[in-house]
Design a protein around this motif. Structure first.
Motif, PDB file in Angstrom:
ATOM      1  N   GLY A   1       0.793  -1.226   0.000  1.00  0.00           N
ATOM      2  CA  GLY A   1       0.000   0.000   0.000  1.00  0.00           C
ATOM      3  C   GLY A   1       0.825   1.275   0.000  1.00  0.00           C
TER       4      GLY A   1
ATOM      5  N   PRO B   1       2.300   2.012 -11.298  1.00  0.00           N
ATOM      6  CA  PRO B   1       3.284   1.624 -10.273  1.00  0.00           C
ATOM      7  C   PRO B   1       3.686   0.151 -10.383  1.00  0.00           C
ATOM      8  CG  PRO B   1       1.587   3.005  -9.294  1.00  0.00           C
ATOM      9  CD  PRO B   1       1.145   2.727 -10.697  1.00  0.00           C
TER      10      PRO B   1
ATOM     11  N   PRO C   1      -4.307  -0.908 -13.970  1.00  0.00           N
ATOM     12  CA  PRO C   1      -3.208  -0.596 -13.058  1.00  0.00           C
ATOM     13  C   PRO C   1      -3.349  -1.305 -11.715  1.00  0.00           C
ATOM     14  CG  PRO C   1      -4.721   1.259 -13.196  1.00  0.00           C
ATOM     15  CD  PRO C   1      -5.140   0.274 -14.243  1.00  0.00           C
TER      16      PRO C   1
ATOM     17  N   ARG D   1      -8.067 -11.465  -8.019  1.00  0.00           N
ATOM     18  CA  ARG D   1      -6.961 -10.924  -7.214  1.00  0.00           C
ATOM     19  C   ARG D   1      -6.745  -9.438  -7.433  1.00  0.00           C
ATOM     20  NH1 ARG D   1      -4.426 -15.248  -4.747  1.00  0.00           N
ATOM     21  NH2 ARG D   1      -3.849 -13.610  -3.294  1.00  0.00           N
TER      22      ARG D   1
HETATM   23  C1  HEM Z   1      -1.738   3.269  -6.591  1.00  0.00           C
HETATM   24  C2  HEM Z   1      -1.760   2.352  -5.669  1.00  0.00           C
HETATM   25  C3  HEM Z   1      -1.816   0.858  -5.912  1.00  0.00           C
HETATM   26  C4  HEM Z   1      -1.575   0.136  -7.048  1.00  0.00           C
HETATM   27  C5  HEM Z   1      -1.177   0.657  -8.434  1.00  0.00           C
HETATM   28  C6  HEM Z   1      -1.771  -1.255  -6.710  1.00  0.00           C
HETATM   29  C7  HEM Z   1      -1.640  -2.312  -7.613  1.00  0.00           C
HETATM   30  C8  HEM Z   1      -1.964  -3.620  -7.315  1.00  0.00           C
HETATM   31  C9  HEM Z   1      -1.988  -4.695  -8.283  1.00  0.00           C
HETATM   32  C10 HEM Z   1      -1.620  -4.558  -9.766  1.00  0.00           C
HETATM   33  C11 HEM Z   1      -2.375  -5.824  -7.629  1.00  0.00           C
HETATM   34  C12 HEM Z   1      -2.609  -7.204  -8.258  1.00  0.00           C
HETATM   35  C13 HEM Z   1      -1.398  -8.076  -8.191  1.00  0.00           C
HETATM   36  C14 HEM Z   1      -1.635  -9.363  -8.951  1.00  0.00           C
HETATM   37  O1  HEM Z   1      -2.729  -9.613  -9.442  1.00  0.00           O
HETATM   38  O2  HEM Z   1      -0.672 -10.122  -9.083  1.00  0.00           O
HETATM   39  C15 HEM Z   1      -2.576  -5.473  -6.240  1.00  0.00           C
HETATM   40  C16 HEM Z   1      -2.940  -6.360  -5.241  1.00  0.00           C
HETATM   41  C17 HEM Z   1      -3.026  -6.019  -3.910  1.00  0.00           C
HETATM   42  N1  HEM Z   1      -2.969  -4.753  -3.363  1.00  0.00           N
HETATM   43 FE1  HEM Z   1      -2.640  -3.052  -4.386  1.00  0.00          FE
HETATM   44  N2  HEM Z   1      -2.114  -1.348  -5.385  1.00  0.00           N
HETATM   45  C18 HEM Z   1      -2.159  -0.083  -4.859  1.00  0.00           C
HETATM   46  C19 HEM Z   1      -2.488   0.280  -3.562  1.00  0.00           C
HETATM   47  C20 HEM Z   1      -2.764  -0.608  -2.545  1.00  0.00           C
HETATM   48  C21 HEM Z   1      -3.097  -0.244  -1.185  1.00  0.00           C
HETATM   49  C22 HEM Z   1      -3.212   1.196  -0.674  1.00  0.00           C
HETATM   50  C23 HEM Z   1      -3.263  -1.410  -0.486  1.00  0.00           C
HETATM   51  C24 HEM Z   1      -3.600  -1.638   0.959  1.00  0.00           C
HETATM   52  C25 HEM Z   1      -3.933  -0.731   1.812  1.00  0.00           C
HETATM   53  C26 HEM Z   1      -3.049  -2.501  -1.415  1.00  0.00           C
HETATM   54  C27 HEM Z   1      -3.130  -3.837  -1.081  1.00  0.00           C
HETATM   55  C28 HEM Z   1      -3.111  -4.863  -1.994  1.00  0.00           C
HETATM   56  C29 HEM Z   1      -3.266  -6.268  -1.631  1.00  0.00           C
HETATM   57  C30 HEM Z   1      -3.443  -6.826  -0.215  1.00  0.00           C
HETATM   58  C31 HEM Z   1      -3.222  -7.000  -2.833  1.00  0.00           C
HETATM   59  C32 HEM Z   1      -3.339  -8.510  -3.004  1.00  0.00           C
HETATM   60  C33 HEM Z   1      -4.789  -8.861  -3.252  1.00  0.00           C
HETATM   61  C34 HEM Z   1      -4.971 -10.341  -3.495  1.00  0.00           C
HETATM   62  O3  HEM Z   1      -4.057 -11.006  -3.976  1.00  0.00           O
HETATM   63  O4  HEM Z   1      -6.074 -10.835  -3.229  1.00  0.00           O
HETATM   64  N3  HEM Z   1      -2.761  -1.973  -2.652  1.00  0.00           N
HETATM   65  N4  HEM Z   1      -2.334  -4.115  -6.075  1.00  0.00           N
END
Ligand code: HEM
Length: 263
Positions: A73, A135, A203, A209
């Motif tokens: 995050g 990102p 993005p 997921r």
């Molecule tokens: C601009 C901000 C963010 C971007 C670009 C981003 C991008 C991503 C992407 C692309 C994935 C998918 C990964 C995959 O499918 O292999 C992901 C998963 C995830 N993100 Fe973000 N994220 C951001 C912000 C955040 C924030 C603020 C949090 C938590 C407070 C967070 C928590 C998570 C979690 C826990 C997963 C895994 C979900 C799962 O596998 O079920 N992310 N993120």
């Protein structure tokens, strides 16, 4: 790596210990993720009447959750904001438009949740920055069974990479100006921008997921950007060198020296 892992563990452990003590003393600490996690875990364990019950989370699991949320995050949202400041410095006309919108909605007051979700120009800008500078530049998947993808038959155990960065820059999807910063392409929302809903803008990933923090990240970015726009005008320092590169997330290689001027 091991030393860093140990340091992170010790740090998180001390935060958890403090919180657990506060909860035991009857102080409410429920208003953040760690507080919620610990309270629900303690309740679960109490109900089972056995602190070793496998129903609750172990301390290591709580630590892992904290690490996941912190590392997924923090860095992502931080580079999104960094690229937004860079791009709005390069395009002062969009900086002005965004500031006008923010001042129109909030004046000098602290932005509130409802109005943040109504910011149109700021949202278009953030989407366009996420398109040009995602990102997370790619997603990785591994097949666990035979997968038919169009006319390709992929056996189990194949590593697949989904290049977000390339797809976000593909002129066949976005047009000949694909590499240009043009927030207006999102004026009618994501599905119009992506040629009637093709899966071309992801993005935050896609499917089961998809990023769990997506809404929170967008809100956080809008809040931070609005507050910066309310108080400062900004432009790039002459030392800035445009060099996007990837270490886990997409960074400006030589940093983002930005000059701020109070309004
Ligand atoms: C601009 C901000 C963010 C971007 C670009 C981003 C991008 C991503 C992407 C692309 C994935 C998918 C990964 C995959 O499918 O292999 C992901 C998963 C995830 N993100 Fe973000 N994220 C951001 C912000 C955040 C924030 C603020 C949090 C938590 C407070 C967070 C928590 C998570 C979690 C826990 C997963 C895994 C979900 C799962 O596998 O079920 N992310 N993120």
């Amino acid at each position: 790596m091991k030393q860093i892992a140990r340091e992170v563990r010790t740090l998180v452990m001390s935060i958890i210990a403090k919180r657990e003590k506060a909860i035991q003393n009857g102080e409410t600490t429920k208003d953040d993720l760690l507080g919620l996690l610990l309270e629900s875990n303690m309740r679960e364990k109490e109900q089972k009447g056995n602190s070793d019950s496998i129903q609750g989370m172990t301390t290591d699991e709580v630590i892992e959750e904290c690490k996941t949320f912190y590392f997924t995050g923090q860095e992502t949202t931080s580079v999104l904001l960094t690229w937004t400041l860079i791009v709005l410095s390069m395009h002062p006309e969009w900086q002005e438009k965004a500031r006008d919108e923010v001042l129109q909605h909030f004046g000098g007051k602290k932005p509130n949740f409802d109005s943040l979700s109504r910011l149109k120009i700021v949202t278009m800008i953030i989407y366009e920055v996420l398109r040009l500078y995602p990102p997370a530049v790619m997603l990785t998947r591994c097949t666990y069974k035979i997968i038919q993808l169009g006319n390709l038959t992929i056996p189990p155990g194949v590593l697949l990479r989904l290049p977000i960065l390339f797809i976000h820059h593909d002129p066949e999807i976005w047009g000949p100006d694909a590499t240009e910063f043009k927030p207006t392409r999102f004026a009618e929302g994501i599905s119009t921008a992506t040629n009637n809903g093709q899966l071309a803008f992801f993005p935050f990933g896609w499917g089961p997921r998809i990023c769990i923090g997506q809404n929170y990240a967008l809100l956080e970015a809008k809040m931070a950007l609005s507050m910066i726009l309310q108080h400062f005008k900004f432009g790039l320092s002459e030392n800035y060198q445009h060099a996007p590169y990837t270490i886990i997330t997409l960074h400006p290689e030589y940093g983002a020296p930005v000059k701020f001027q109070t309004l």
